[in-house]
Design a protein around this motif. Structure first.
Motif, short mmCIF file in Angstrom:
data_model
loop_
_atom_site.label_atom_id
_atom_site.label_comp_id
_atom_site.label_asym_id
_atom_site.label_seq_id
_atom_site.Cartn_x
_atom_site.Cartn_y
_atom_site.Cartn_z
N ALA A 131 32.40 -43.06 -5.23
CA ALA A 131 32.01 -43.30 -6.63
C ALA A 131 32.99 -44.21 -7.35
O ALA A 131 32.59 -45.02 -8.19
N SER A 132 34.27 -44.13 -7.01
CA SER A 132 35.28 -44.95 -7.69
C SER A 132 35.07 -46.44 -7.48
O SER A 132 35.53 -47.26 -8.27
N LEU A 133 34.38 -46.83 -6.42
CA LEU A 133 34.08 -48.24 -6.17
C LEU A 133 32.62 -48.57 -6.48
O LEU A 133 32.15 -49.67 -6.22
N GLY A 134 31.91 -47.57 -7.03
CA GLY A 134 30.51 -47.76 -7.41
C GLY A 134 30.36 -47.67 -8.91
O GLY A 134 30.88 -48.48 -9.65
N TYR A 135 29.66 -46.61 -9.36
CA TYR A 135 29.38 -46.47 -10.78
C TYR A 135 30.16 -45.34 -11.45
O TYR A 135 29.87 -44.96 -12.58
N GLY A 136 31.16 -44.79 -10.76
CA GLY A 136 32.09 -43.85 -11.37
C GLY A 136 31.51 -42.50 -11.74
O GLY A 136 30.46 -42.10 -11.24
N PRO A 137 32.18 -41.80 -12.65
CA PRO A 137 31.81 -40.42 -12.95
C PRO A 137 30.53 -40.25 -13.76
O PRO A 137 29.96 -39.18 -13.80
N TYR A 138 30.05 -41.31 -14.40
CA TYR A 138 28.87 -41.16 -15.24
C TYR A 138 27.62 -41.81 -14.67
O TYR A 138 26.54 -41.66 -15.21
N GLY A 139 27.74 -42.55 -13.56
CA GLY A 139 26.57 -43.15 -12.94
C GLY A 139 25.94 -44.23 -13.80
O GLY A 139 26.50 -44.69 -14.78
N GLN A 140 24.73 -44.59 -13.41
CA GLN A 140 23.97 -45.59 -14.17
C GLN A 140 22.51 -45.48 -13.77
O GLN A 140 22.19 -45.46 -12.58
N GLY A 141 21.62 -45.40 -14.76
CA GLY A 141 20.20 -45.29 -14.48
C GLY A 141 19.91 -44.08 -13.60
O GLY A 141 20.29 -42.97 -13.92
N SER A 142 19.25 -44.31 -12.46
CA SER A 142 18.90 -43.21 -11.56
C SER A 142 20.04 -42.81 -10.63
O SER A 142 19.89 -41.93 -9.80
N ILE A 143 21.19 -43.47 -10.77
CA ILE A 143 22.35 -43.14 -9.94
C ILE A 143 23.15 -42.06 -10.68
O ILE A 143 23.66 -42.31 -11.76
N PRO A 144 23.26 -40.86 -10.10
CA PRO A 144 24.01 -39.80 -10.79
C PRO A 144 25.51 -40.09 -10.81
O PRO A 144 26.02 -40.88 -10.02
N GLY A 145 26.20 -39.44 -11.72
CA GLY A 145 27.65 -39.57 -11.80
C GLY A 145 28.32 -39.07 -10.53
O GLY A 145 27.83 -38.16 -9.88
N ASN A 146 29.42 -39.71 -10.17
CA ASN A 146 30.23 -39.36 -9.01
C ASN A 146 29.49 -39.45 -7.68
O ASN A 146 29.86 -38.81 -6.71
N ALA A 147 28.45 -40.26 -7.62
CA ALA A 147 27.66 -40.39 -6.40
C ALA A 147 28.29 -41.40 -5.44
O ALA A 147 28.69 -42.49 -5.84
N ALA A 148 28.36 -41.01 -4.19
CA ALA A 148 28.71 -41.96 -3.13
C ALA A 148 27.48 -42.83 -2.89
O ALA A 148 26.35 -42.37 -3.02
N LEU A 149 27.70 -44.09 -2.57
CA LEU A 149 26.59 -45.04 -2.43
C LEU A 149 26.63 -45.73 -1.08
O LEU A 149 27.70 -45.94 -0.51
N ILE A 150 25.45 -46.12 -0.62
CA ILE A 150 25.35 -46.87 0.63
C ILE A 150 24.57 -48.15 0.32
O ILE A 150 23.52 -48.10 -0.33
N PHE A 151 25.09 -49.26 0.78
CA PHE A 151 24.43 -50.55 0.60
C PHE A 151 24.30 -51.26 1.94
O PHE A 151 25.27 -51.35 2.68
N GLU A 152 23.11 -51.73 2.23
CA GLU A 152 22.88 -52.64 3.35
C GLU A 152 22.76 -54.02 2.74
O GLU A 152 21.91 -54.23 1.86
N ILE A 153 23.59 -54.95 3.16
CA ILE A 153 23.64 -56.28 2.53
C ILE A 153 23.59 -57.36 3.60
O ILE A 153 24.35 -57.33 4.56
N THR A 154 22.69 -58.32 3.42
CA THR A 154 22.64 -59.51 4.25
C THR A 154 23.06 -60.69 3.38
O THR A 154 22.40 -60.98 2.39
N LEU A 155 24.16 -61.33 3.73
CA LEU A 155 24.68 -62.47 2.97
C LEU A 155 23.99 -63.74 3.45
O LEU A 155 24.16 -64.15 4.59
N VAL A 156 23.22 -64.34 2.59
CA VAL A 156 22.46 -65.55 2.94
C VAL A 156 23.35 -66.78 2.81
O VAL A 156 23.41 -67.61 3.73
N SER A 157 24.03 -66.92 1.67
CA SER A 157 24.87 -68.09 1.47
C SER A 157 25.95 -67.80 0.45
O SER A 157 25.87 -66.87 -0.32
N VAL A 158 26.97 -68.65 0.47
CA VAL A 158 28.08 -68.58 -0.48
C VAL A 158 28.18 -69.93 -1.16
O VAL A 158 28.23 -70.96 -0.49
N GLY A 159 28.21 -69.95 -2.49
CA GLY A 159 28.26 -71.22 -3.21
C GLY A 159 29.38 -71.29 -4.19
O GLY A 159 30.11 -70.37 -4.45
#
Length: 197
Positions: free
Chosen positions: A169-197
């Motif tokens: 959570a400390s590297l995500g949305y912290g103790p209060y969350g955001q929208g549908s993300i609850p506070g203190n939630a651990a998060l998982i992201f799958e990311i495909t990097l297409v390009s860097v500009g």
């Protein structure tokens, strides 16, 4: 609002409960505050009550902190811990493919596909379609405008690369969350990097 003020005044006189004050502790705080309000003029007392009412409303609108979910516990529970790398900054990751070229920096514009979900599997955001987050058009962001977990995780891959970030959570949305993300939630992201500009 004025009803709250009137009831606060009556509390000072009759010690009744004020709506919105949920505990004896909060009631005591209000009663104590009322005792110390200047009583030399009705105007001054009402001004103090207005300020008190604003403070109570401000704090009653705050989101409750949720129990801290530890990403390491999730990875151990699901048997994934042996297949990921732990970073010294407190997150875990799995590089599916490294990509080629130049890795992004904080000031880079990154074009990517992604899917973000909670440890219970509920997807809270993604590009593409429900069936395939890499379908359709990618999105572009400046890396330093994204959550801390992305800022430290994305530079681990290069264009064409794919990474799975397991963030506390400390590297995500912290103790209060955001929208549908609850506070203190651990998060998982799958990311495909297409390009860097």
């Amino acid at each position: 609002f004025y009803r709250f003020v009137e009831q606060a005044v009556s509390l000072g006189k009759t010690r009744t409960t004020i709506p919105g004050i949920e505990s004896k502790r909060e009631e005591g705080i209000v009663a104590g505050f009322l005792r110390y309000l200047p009583i030399n003029t009705k105007h001054m007392r009402n001004l103090g009550l207005v300020l008190l009412a604003g403070i109570v409303m401000l704090f009653s609108g705050c989101k409750k902190e949720e129990k801290l979910e530890l990403i390491g516990d999730y990875l151990t529970r699901t048997g994934l811990k042996s297949s990921v790398t732990e970073d010294s900054r407190g997150f875990f990751y799995k590089i599916v493919s490294a990509g080629t070229g130049t890795a992004p920096t904080l000031t880079s514009k990154v074009t990517l596909f992604y899917k973000g979900y909670l440890t219970n599997g509920n997807v809270f955001d993604q590009t593409g379609t429900t069936a395939n987050y890499e379908a359709g058009n990618p999105v572009t962001f400046t890396l330093n405008q994204l959550i801390s977990g992305w800022q430290v995780g994305l530079p681990l891959i290069k264009p064409g690369g794919k990474i799975i970030l397991y963030l506390p959570a400390s590297l995500g949305y912290g103790p209060y969350g955001q929208g549908s993300i609850p506070g203190n939630a651990a998060l998982i992201f799958e990311i495909t990097l297409v390009s860097v500009g």
